[in-house]
Design an enzyme around this catalytic site. Structure first.
Site, PDB file in Angstrom:
ATOM      1  N   TYR A  40      47.134  43.030  47.419  1.00  9.39           N
ATOM      2  CA  TYR A  40      46.518  44.306  47.059  1.00  9.39           C
ATOM      3  C   TYR A  40      46.965  45.327  48.111  1.00  9.39           C
ATOM      4  CZ  TYR A  40      43.530  42.130  43.554  1.00  9.39           C
ATOM      5  OH  TYR A  40      43.076  41.473  42.443  1.00  9.39           O
ATOM      6  N   HIS A  56      50.876  44.402  38.645  1.00  5.93           N
ATOM      7  CA  HIS A  56      49.883  43.842  37.728  1.00  5.93           C
ATOM      8  C   HIS A  56      48.857  44.868  37.284  1.00  5.93           C
ATOM      9  CE1 HIS A  56      46.534  41.275  36.353  1.00  5.93           C
ATOM     10  NE2 HIS A  56      47.488  40.431  36.031  1.00  5.93           N
ATOM     11  N   HIS A  57      48.238  45.560  38.227  1.00 11.70           N
ATOM     12  CA  HIS A  57      47.358  46.662  37.864  1.00 11.70           C
ATOM     13  C   HIS A  57      47.235  47.637  39.024  1.00 11.70           C
ATOM     14  CE1 HIS A  57      44.113  43.992  39.609  1.00 11.70           C
ATOM     15  NE2 HIS A  57      43.702  45.146  40.079  1.00 11.70           N
ATOM     16  N   HIS A 108      47.834  46.079  42.676  1.00  9.13           N
ATOM     17  CA  HIS A 108      47.839  44.614  42.751  1.00  9.13           C
ATOM     18  C   HIS A 108      49.238  44.135  42.381  1.00  9.13           C
ATOM     19  CE1 HIS A 108      46.585  40.581  40.701  1.00  9.13           C
ATOM     20  NE2 HIS A 108      47.222  40.380  41.833  1.00  9.13           N
ATOM     21  N   HIS A 135      34.007  44.622  35.003  1.00 10.20           N
ATOM     22  CA  HIS A 135      34.471  44.186  36.324  1.00 10.20           C
ATOM     23  C   HIS A 135      33.604  43.057  36.874  1.00 10.20           C
ATOM     24  CE1 HIS A 135      36.192  44.485  40.376  1.00 10.20           C
ATOM     25  NE2 HIS A 135      34.949  44.436  40.837  1.00 10.20           N
ATOM     26  N   HIS A 184      34.316  39.532  39.921  1.00  8.83           N
ATOM     27  CA  HIS A 184      35.291  38.928  40.826  1.00  8.83           C
ATOM     28  C   HIS A 184      35.778  37.611  40.224  1.00  8.83           C
ATOM     29  CE1 HIS A 184      34.101  41.463  44.605  1.00  8.83           C
ATOM     30  NE2 HIS A 184      34.756  42.149  43.684  1.00  8.83           N
ATOM     31  N   MET A 222      30.412  40.234  41.506  1.00 15.03           N
ATOM     32  CA  MET A 222      29.918  41.495  40.984  1.00 15.03           C
ATOM     33  C   MET A 222      29.710  41.355  39.484  1.00 15.03           C
ATOM     34  SD  MET A 222      32.126  44.467  42.914  1.00 15.03           S
ATOM     35  CE  MET A 222      31.986  44.733  44.677  1.00 15.03           C
TER      36      MET A 222
END
Length: 590
Positions: free
Chosen positions: A182, A214-215, A285, A364, A366, A439
């Site tokens: 990241y 990736h994002h 990412h 979202h 984890h 999360m």
């Protein structure tokens, strides 16, 4: 249909909310797969508006379109080197066992095609094989790619004439030679940058890195800080300044497979001007499973913005659970459910009489998240699904346009439910900011903007302490109850078994909650928010099962014989790897 592993039930039953989120809930879906060489003929422009590389080397590229009126999905698979065949299909979480596969293979003399009926999965046959049954799945060069296939069918809105663009990109960084990175990069807007509306954004990917980026997300920093350090490096580095953690207001988000994101013509996302931070954080990412070395990247996001402000400011609101360790998942759980609430009391005091209109959503969690769904409830009755993903992957998170705008009025309740899998863990997973914590969040995009930026809940801490006391009483092992022991420490000392896990689940199902009905300043709206009762739901959305229709024609008795050749230049009619009729006729996928 030829399938791998155990056979699936031909007509499974799902709740309506599950059916609404799964990729293939259409009554009849006719899949058309075209497999051609990358140098070959391609369909007319924009016929396949969505595309994604399947493998890290970009040797396989999938593109597709969706027709909701016809209930049809068309696929095109571009292959650089066909070799002796390939497998393409879909599975729940990327596994080949129980996957639905289409297979093209060669025995060295002739080529065959068979099908077996969402993570997209692929496999490349490096050697000839005599039959479909002879394919050794475990020995394949294979992989997976995550996408949302059924995109919202919307037309491109007209953009303003005075529109300007701004590219927020990494400055030619060297991608680390590791599988996951990241990367954080800070950007500063010009001084006295006036207020604008973002009306659109799109990805800018460095050529050759399409399968590695990736994002990406662009965050705006908190306005209460006058300055932020200029940082360019890994997000998890010890050298990253702590202040960057206050750059969390999402301006744009993109994930592999996503296209340009357009705001509704009546709304735009405001940035710049008084009361707005001029500091932005770009986070990328990089997924580098082949551990390429020396790859350089300048990818990022291009913002399209206008000084001609639209009728409404768009807003982003957080729904779900507060980032706190009082919400925890026991170890060894295959599907542990946690619910986060935005209560009627909060929406009553914080939303305007005419309500708000949610048009997009970003789910979202984890690493242990497996399902996420947000339900709108009114007067005790579940009314509709806001957004849901029952094949959720924490490795694929994008802002998704809703297929239907959802209106929320004062007094409504929004319940966000997250399901987790902790079978590979031996300690409790607590809520928190770390990637190893958990999360449960739905970032909803809506208009008109209100002061309500966070509407989330957590179990009352006093009731949780009663849980620790109860567990200590029924177990021989001592649990630290000293005042200085943190919630995380107390969870870590619980001797986990079925009883202790079930009691915790029961606690979350009945205990009162602490509501965070917060303004953007992190100050709560006036009111009593502690020890609030759970919303009472008297009627849930009805269960429904998809209709299973028989195929319109008998399946082929044996695999079809095809030609495994190369597509030549446009206009030549030499054989190619092209399958215009994958199935004998439309077939039900469920």
């Amino acid at each position: 249909m030829q399938t791998t592993g155990n056979k699936r039930s031909p007509c499974p039953s799902f709740r309506l909310r599950e059916v609404a989120s799964m990729y293939f809930t259409m009554i009849m879906v006719f899949l058309v797969i075209l497999v051609v060489a990358l140098q070959g003929t391609v369909p007319r422009e924009n016929y396949f508006p969505y595309k994604v590389p399947l493998d890290p080397q970009s040797s396989l590229e999938l593109s597709w379109n969706v027709s909701y009126p016809e209930q049809v999905v068309h696929f095109q698979l571009l292959v650089k080197e066909p070799k002796f065949g390939l497998l393409f299909g879909m599975s729940d979480r990327g596994e080949f066992e129980n996957a639905d596969l289409a297979v093209l293979w060669s025995d060295g003399h002739r080529s065959y095609f068979g099908d077996g009926t969402v993570h997209l999965i692929y496999g490349i046959l490096e050697k000839p094989v005599p039959s479909l049954q002879a394919i050794n799945i475990s020995a394949l060069h294979k992989g997976l790619q995550r996408v949302q296939l059924l995109k919202r069918d919307i037309s491109t809105p007209e953009l303003p004439r005075d529109m300007k663009t701004m590219e927020i990109r990494t400055p030619d960084v060297v991608i680390p030679s590791q599988e996951t990175t990241y990367w954080c990069y800070m950007v500063e807007l010009p001084d006295s940058f006036p207020r604008h509306h973002i009306v659109m954004y799109e990805p800018v990917i460095t050529a050759g890195n399409e399968a590695i980026v990736h994002h990406m997300e662009v965050f705006q920093c908190a306005a209460e800080f006058d300055s932020f350090p200029h940082y360019n490096g890994p997000c998890d580095s010890k050298m990253k300044p702590d202040r960057l953690n206050y750059c969390r207001h999402v301006l744009a988000a993109w994930a592999m497979g996503a296209q340009a994101f357009y705001y509704p013509e009546e709304a735009g996302l405001a940035f710049g001007g008084p009361g707005s931070s001029k500091y932005l954080r770009l986070e990328i990412h990089y997924h580098n499973p082949l551990v390429f070395k020396g790859r350089r990247d300048s990818s990022g996001i291009r913002l399209y913005y206008t000084a001609t402000l639209r009728r409404y400011d768009a807003g982003i609101m957080e729904l779900g659970l507060v980032y706190t360790p009082v919400m925890a998942i026991p170890p060894g759980e295959a599907g542990f459910l946690l619910n986060g609430y935005c209560t009627d009391k909060c929406t009553q005091v914080a939303l305007p009489p005419a309500g708000i209109h949610i048009f997009a959503s970003q789910l979202h969690t984890h690493l242990t998240g497996r399902k996420v769904v947000t339900i709108l409830s009114r007067e005790g009755r579940e009314r509709e699904v806001v957004n849901a993903d029952f094949n959720y992957s924490p490795h694929f998170q994008e802002i998704r346009m809703l297929k239907k705008v959802v209106s929320v009025f004062p007094g409504d309740v929004l319940i966000t439910a997250c399901t987790y899998n902790t079978e590979d863990r031996n300690q409790a997973t607590v809520g928190g900011f770390s990637i190893t914590d958990e999360m449960c969040v739905n970032y909803v995009h809506y208009y008109p903007q209100t002061q309500l930026e966070l509407c989330k809940s957590a179990v009352d801490s006093g009731y949780l302490q009663r849980y620790f006391n109860l567990v200590n009483r029924f177990n021989d092992e001592e649990i630290c109850m000293c005042p200085q022991a943190s919630v995380t420490q107390q969870f870590s000392s619980v001797p986990w078994n079925a009883f202790n896990s079930d009691v915790l689940k029961s606690l979350y199902d009945f205990a009162p909650i602490s509501m965070h009905c917060n303004k953007s300043s992190a100050v709560r709206f006036p009111g009593e928010w502690e020890k609030q009762p759970l919303p009472r739901i008297t009627k849930v959305l009805p269960e429904s099962a998809p209709s299973c229709q028989p195929a319109l024609g008998p399946p082929p008795a044996s695999p079809a014989l095809v030609n495994l050749g190369r597509t030549l230049e446009r206009g030549h009619k030499e054989p190619s790897i092209a399958f215009e009729n994958l199935f004998a006729g439309p077939r039900a996928l469920l």
